[in-house]
Design a protein around this motif. Structure first.
Motif, PDB file in Angstrom:
ATOM      1  N   LEU A 115      19.656  64.617  23.326  1.00 37.39           N
ATOM      2  CA  LEU A 115      21.020  64.282  22.897  1.00 37.39           C
ATOM      3  C   LEU A 115      21.949  64.131  24.098  1.00 37.39           C
ATOM      4  CD1 LEU A 115      21.427  66.644  19.805  1.00 37.39           C
ATOM      5  CD2 LEU A 115      21.431  64.140  19.764  1.00 37.39           C
ATOM      6  N   ILE A 116      21.816  65.026  25.067  1.00 34.26           N
ATOM      7  CA  ILE A 116      22.647  64.942  26.262  1.00 34.26           C
ATOM      8  C   ILE A 116      22.323  63.674  27.049  1.00 34.26           C
ATOM      9  CG2 ILE A 116      23.135  66.010  28.499  1.00 34.26           C
ATOM     10  CD1 ILE A 116      22.805  68.727  27.155  1.00 34.26           C
ATOM     11  N   TRP A 117      21.038  63.357  27.163  1.00 42.27           N
ATOM     12  CA  TRP A 117      20.621  62.163  27.902  1.00 42.27           C
ATOM     13  C   TRP A 117      21.164  60.895  27.244  1.00 42.27           C
ATOM     14  CZ3 TRP A 117      19.104  59.965  32.167  1.00 42.27           C
ATOM     15  CH2 TRP A 117      18.488  58.719  32.144  1.00 42.27           C
ATOM     16  N   SER A 118      20.959  60.752  25.942  1.00 38.82           N
ATOM     17  CA  SER A 118      21.447  59.560  25.251  1.00 38.82           C
ATOM     18  C   SER A 118      22.974  59.508  25.256  1.00 38.82           C
ATOM     19  CB  SER A 118      20.920  59.514  23.814  1.00 38.82           C
ATOM     20  OG  SER A 118      21.371  60.634  23.062  1.00 38.82           O
ATOM     21  N   GLY A 119      23.621  60.685  25.209  1.00 46.66           N
ATOM     22  CA  GLY A 119      25.068  60.726  25.300  1.00 46.66           C
ATOM     23  C   GLY A 119      25.566  60.262  26.659  1.00 46.66           C
ATOM     24  N   MET A 120      24.848  60.603  27.718  1.00 44.11           N
ATOM     25  CA  MET A 120      25.220  60.154  29.055  1.00 44.11           C
ATOM     26  C   MET A 120      25.070  58.642  29.185  1.00 44.11           C
ATOM     27  SD  MET A 120      23.530  63.182  31.391  1.00 44.11           S
ATOM     28  CE  MET A 120      23.938  62.344  32.928  1.00 44.11           C
ATOM     29  N   VAL A 163      28.585  62.484  25.532  1.00 41.67           N
ATOM     30  CA  VAL A 163      27.785  63.687  25.255  1.00 41.67           C
ATOM     31  C   VAL A 163      28.378  64.465  24.081  1.00 41.67           C
ATOM     32  CG1 VAL A 163      27.047  65.906  26.179  1.00 41.67           C
ATOM     33  CG2 VAL A 163      26.922  63.863  27.606  1.00 41.67           C
ATOM     34  N   ILE A 170      31.473  59.772  30.250  1.00 44.20           N
ATOM     35  CA  ILE A 170      30.225  60.527  30.080  1.00 44.20           C
ATOM     36  C   ILE A 170      30.461  61.749  29.207  1.00 44.20           C
ATOM     37  CG2 ILE A 170      28.471  61.872  31.300  1.00 44.20           C
ATOM     38  CD1 ILE A 170      28.783  59.914  33.626  1.00 44.20           C
ATOM     39  N   ASN A 204      27.787  62.723  20.724  1.00 45.09           N
ATOM     40  CA  ASN A 204      26.386  62.832  20.329  1.00 45.09           C
ATOM     41  C   ASN A 204      26.080  64.210  19.739  1.00 45.09           C
ATOM     42  OD1 ASN A 204      25.103  60.396  20.648  1.00 45.09           O
ATOM     43  ND2 ASN A 204      23.600  61.173  22.097  1.00 45.09           N
ATOM     44  N   LEU A 205      26.539  65.251  20.416  1.00 47.32           N
ATOM     45  CA  LEU A 205      26.269  66.610  19.957  1.00 47.32           C
ATOM     46  C   LEU A 205      26.955  66.880  18.613  1.00 47.32           C
ATOM     47  CD1 LEU A 205      26.663  68.582  23.322  1.00 47.32           C
ATOM     48  CD2 LEU A 205      24.539  67.967  22.158  1.00 47.32           C
ATOM     49  N   GLY A 245      27.815  57.187  27.302  1.00 44.09           N
ATOM     50  CA  GLY A 245      29.020  57.505  28.053  1.00 44.09           C
ATOM     51  C   GLY A 245      29.259  56.565  29.219  1.00 44.09           C
TER      52      GLY A 245
END
Length: 299
Positions: free
Chosen positions: A14-19, A257, A253, A260-261, A22
Motif C-alpha cells: 500500500l505504501i509503495w503504490s501510494g508513493m 500514501v 507522496i 491509499n491507507l 503520489g
C-alpha cells in the motif's frame, strides 16, 4: 496472519503504490505551485484543461478524430495544452496585475469552459485510454513491482529533475525565483513579469498533461476523472505549501500514501471527506507548508 505477514502483504504494498500515485499528484501540485509562486493565482482550470488534453490524446489515437500514433497524439496534445495555457493567461493577465482573487475566479470560468468543450466533442461516456507501458511484474524483496510503477517513477524523476534543473541553473529559472520572491524589485531590475508568467503557466500545463496521462491507466477516462485527480494534487500543494516546490513533491507522496491507507483500512466512500480533513489539519498545523522553517517557509 502474523503482524509481520500483514506488513509484507498489506502495508508495504500500500505504501509503495501510494508513493507511485503520489508522484503523479506531485506533478499536478508542482504545476499549481509554479503558477501561484510567480503570479499569485490559484489555477482552478488546471484539472479540466489537463482532462481535455487527455481526451485529445484518446481522440487522436483511437480514430475518433484521427488515427495518429500514440507519440504523435501526445505531441499534438502537449502543443494544444501549451496553446490553451497561453490563451488563458493572455486573457486574464490584466486581472493578474489588478486582483489575485478576481484572476483566480476567472480560472474557474475557464475550467468550466474546458469541461464544456470536452463534453461537446467527446460526450459524457467513459472510455479507456491504453498507454504503451511495459506489462510485466517482478518481485523485489517480496514487493510486487510492475512495469507501470517503474514507468511512472522514471517519468516523474526525469520530469521533476528537469524542472528543478531549469529553475536552479538557467536565466529563466533565476528570473522565476526572483519574481516569486519580490515581483516589484524584479521588475525594477528589468525582468519581464509577463514572460516569466507565461513560462510558469505553460510549464504547469505540461506537468498536468503528463500527470493526467499516467493516472488514466489505473482507472478510466471521463470528464471528471482528471479533475478529481487534480483535487488530490491541490491537497498536495496545500500540505506542501503553495510557495514551496519541494513541498509540493513531499505533499504529493504524502497524500498518495495516506489516501491509499485510508481507502484500504477504512473505506473508499469517505476518501473525499478524509482528504478535506487532511487539508484542514495541515492548514492548522503547517499554515506555510510541511517544510516550513522557524521564522519562514522553505522556498
Amino acid at each position: 496472519m502474523s503482524f509481520w505477514d500483514s506488513l509484507l502483504y498489506d502495508l508495504f504494498p500500500l505504501i509503495w503504490s501510494g508513493m507511485i500515485t503520489g508522484c503523479l499528484y506531485a506533478l499536478g501540485a508542482l504545476g499549481l505551485v509554479m503558477i501561484f509562486k510567480c503570479s499569485k493565482v490559484v489555477n482552478f482550470s488546471h484539472g479540466n484543461v489537463a482532462g481535455l488534453t487527455a481526451f485529445l490524446v484518446y481522440g487522436l489515437s483511437s480514430g475518433m478524430l484521427m488515427s495518429l500514433s500514440w507519440g504523435a497524439a501526445v505531441l499534438v496534445a502537449l502543443l494544444g495544452a501549451i496553446a490553451i495555457a497561453f490563451l488563458i493567461y493572455s486573457i486574464i493577465s490584466p486581472l493578474v496585475f489588478e486582483s489575485d482573487l478576481t484572476s483566480t475566479i476567472a480560472t474557474l470560468g475557464f475550467g468550466l469552459i474546458a469541461q464544456g468543450v470536452t463534453l461537446l466533442i467527446f460526450g459524457a461516456d467513459i472510455v479507456a485510454l491504453d498507454l504503451p507501458i511495459p506489462r510485466f511484474a517482478v518481485s523485489v524483496l517480496g514487493l510486487l513491482v510492475t512495469g507501470y510503477d517503474l514507468t511512472v517513477l522514471a517519468v516523474a524523476v526525469v520530469t521533476i529533475g528537469a524542472l528543478f534543473m531549469v529553475i536552479d541553473h538557467t536565466k529563466l529559472g533565476i528570473a522565476f525565483r526572483a519574481i516569486s520572491e519580490n515581483p516589484f524589485a524584479a521588475e525594477v531590475c528589468g525582468l519581464n513579469l509577463r514572460s516569466v508568467h507565461y513560462f510558469a503557466w505553460i510549464t504547469a500545463s505540461i506537468l498536468g498533461v503528463v500527470g493526467a496521462l499516467l493516472i488514466v491507466p489505473t482507472t478510466f477516462l471521463s470528464v471528471t476523472t482528471v479533475a478529481t485527480f487534480m483535487l488530490q494534487a491541490f491537497a498536495a500543494a496545500v500540505i506542501g505549501g503553495f510557495a514551496s516546490l519541494p513541498g509540493a513533491l513531499v505533499g504529493g507522496i504524502l497524500v498518495g500514501v495516506l489516501m491509499n491507507l485510508f481507502t484500504f483500512y477504512v473505506s473508499p466512500e469517505y476518501s473525499s471527506t478524509f482528504l478535506l480533513a487532511v487539508i484542514l489539519v495541515a492548514l492548522n498545523i503547517f499554515p506555510n507548508g510541511i517544510l516550513q522553517r522557524v521564522g519562514g517557509s522553505r522556498v
